[in-house]
Design an enzyme around this catalytic site. Structure first.
Site, PDB file in Angstrom:
ATOM      1  N   ILE A  37      -7.536   7.436  -0.528  1.00  0.00           N
ATOM      2  CA  ILE A  37      -7.344   6.007  -0.775  1.00  0.00           C
ATOM      3  C   ILE A  37      -8.170   5.312   0.311  1.00  0.00           C
ATOM      4  O   ILE A  37      -8.085   5.659   1.492  1.00  0.00           O
ATOM      5  CB  ILE A  37      -5.844   5.618  -0.759  1.00  0.00           C
ATOM      6  N   SER A  38      -9.025   4.395  -0.091  1.00  0.00           N
ATOM      7  CA  SER A  38      -9.996   3.822   0.839  1.00  0.00           C
ATOM      8  C   SER A  38      -9.324   3.034   1.974  1.00  0.00           C
ATOM      9  O   SER A  38      -8.215   2.512   1.811  1.00  0.00           O
ATOM     10  CB  SER A  38     -10.942   2.882   0.097  1.00  0.00           C
ATOM     11  N   GLN A  39     -10.056   2.922   3.082  1.00  0.00           N
ATOM     12  CA  GLN A  39      -9.623   2.094   4.220  1.00  0.00           C
ATOM     13  C   GLN A  39      -9.428   0.649   3.732  1.00  0.00           C
ATOM     14  O   GLN A  39     -10.244   0.147   2.944  1.00  0.00           O
ATOM     15  CB  GLN A  39     -10.735   2.150   5.266  1.00  0.00           C
ATOM     16  N   PRO A  40      -8.356  -0.025   4.182  1.00  0.00           N
ATOM     17  CA  PRO A  40      -8.119  -1.408   3.725  1.00  0.00           C
ATOM     18  C   PRO A  40      -9.352  -2.310   3.853  1.00  0.00           C
ATOM     19  O   PRO A  40      -9.649  -3.094   2.950  1.00  0.00           O
ATOM     20  CB  PRO A  40      -6.971  -1.887   4.621  1.00  0.00           C
ATOM     21  N   ARG A  42       0.838  -1.214   0.000  1.00  0.00           N
ATOM     22  CA  ARG A  42       0.000   0.000   0.000  1.00  0.00           C
ATOM     23  C   ARG A  42       0.872   1.263   0.000  1.00  0.00           C
ATOM     24  O   ARG A  42       0.472   2.304  -0.518  1.00  0.00           O
ATOM     25  CB  ARG A  42      -0.926  -0.039   1.220  1.00  0.00           C
TER      26      ARG A  42
END
Ligand code: SAH
Length: 209
Positions: free
Chosen positions: A60-63, A34
């Site tokens: 960037i989205s949360q995992p 990431r």
């Protein structure tokens, strides 16, 4: 700081223990760095349990959101998929490990450039990045076995349903600016079977010209 260790811990604590069970998804997210997709200043936060800022007010989205979205597509490895809202390119990189071919659309040219650079630097060659308005989908690559939208829509864009293969799945956050429902829609003839995965907050899909 050992980012490899942090990545493994992220997979275990943020994903597996919270119910992500697809071993291919867990393996893909254990593999994709990431840190290669976040801005320089955010690298030490690469495995934070949250969304992270990109340029142009995007995130960037949360995992966990990435994992839930891609898991819902139920990919086996032979599929063609479409991502709308490629942002940093991170989710596209995860999808590249889970499907055969990935088309990823992003509306902001500078983000496309950064994402392309990050994907190239990792030698990922089955992702085609396109700068366009994703609400129209991408007919050139259709039909898709799966479509995942990483920005919120008030209503499901009909072009995306049209470009979905029979039996294919569309994962999309549906709702207003302050909160949405992450939904999976499965195409069955003229019908769409809808399943709600969770509540979520994504940045809105913007309208291109
Ligand atoms: N999946 C991304 C997170 C994306 S955030 C990642 O892994 O980093 C949502 C993205 O959708 C933003 O980059 C935003 O610019 C993009 N976006 C918003 N409206 C769009 C549209 N109409 N077409 C394509 N991309 C759009």
């Amino acid at each position: 700081m050992d980012l490899g260790k942090e990545r493994a811990a992220m997979v275990e604590r943020q994903l597996r223990r919270r119910g992500i069970g697809d071993s291919r998804v867990l393996a893909a997210m254990g593999e994709v760095p990431r840190e290669a997709f976040v801005p320089e200043a955010q690298k030490r936060n690469a495995y934070a349990d949250s969304a992270l800022p990109l340029s142009h007010g995007q995130t960037i989205s949360q995992p966990l959101m990435v994992a839930m979205s891609v898991e819902a597509l139920q990919l086996e490895g032979h599929e063609t998929v479409l991502e709308i809202g490629a942002g940093s390119g991170y989710q596209a990189a995860v999808l590249s490990k889970l499907a055969k071919k990935v088309y990823a659309i992003e509306i902001i040219p500078e983000l496309v450039q950064h994402a392309r650079h990050a994907l190239d630097s990792l030698g990922i060659d089955n992702v085609e990045l396109i700068c366009a308005d994703g609400r129209k989908g991408w007919p050139e690559g259709a039909p898709y076995d799966g479509i995942v939208v990483a920005a919120a829509a008030e209503e499901v864009p009909s072009a995306l349903v049209d470009q979905l293969q029979e039996g294919g799945r569309l994962v999309i956050p549906v709702g207003g600016k302050w909160g949405q429902s992450l939904q999976t829609l499965r195409k069955r003839g003229d019908k769409l079977e809808t399943e709600e995965l969770c509540r979520c907050v994504f940045v809105p899909l913007v309208y291109g010209s």
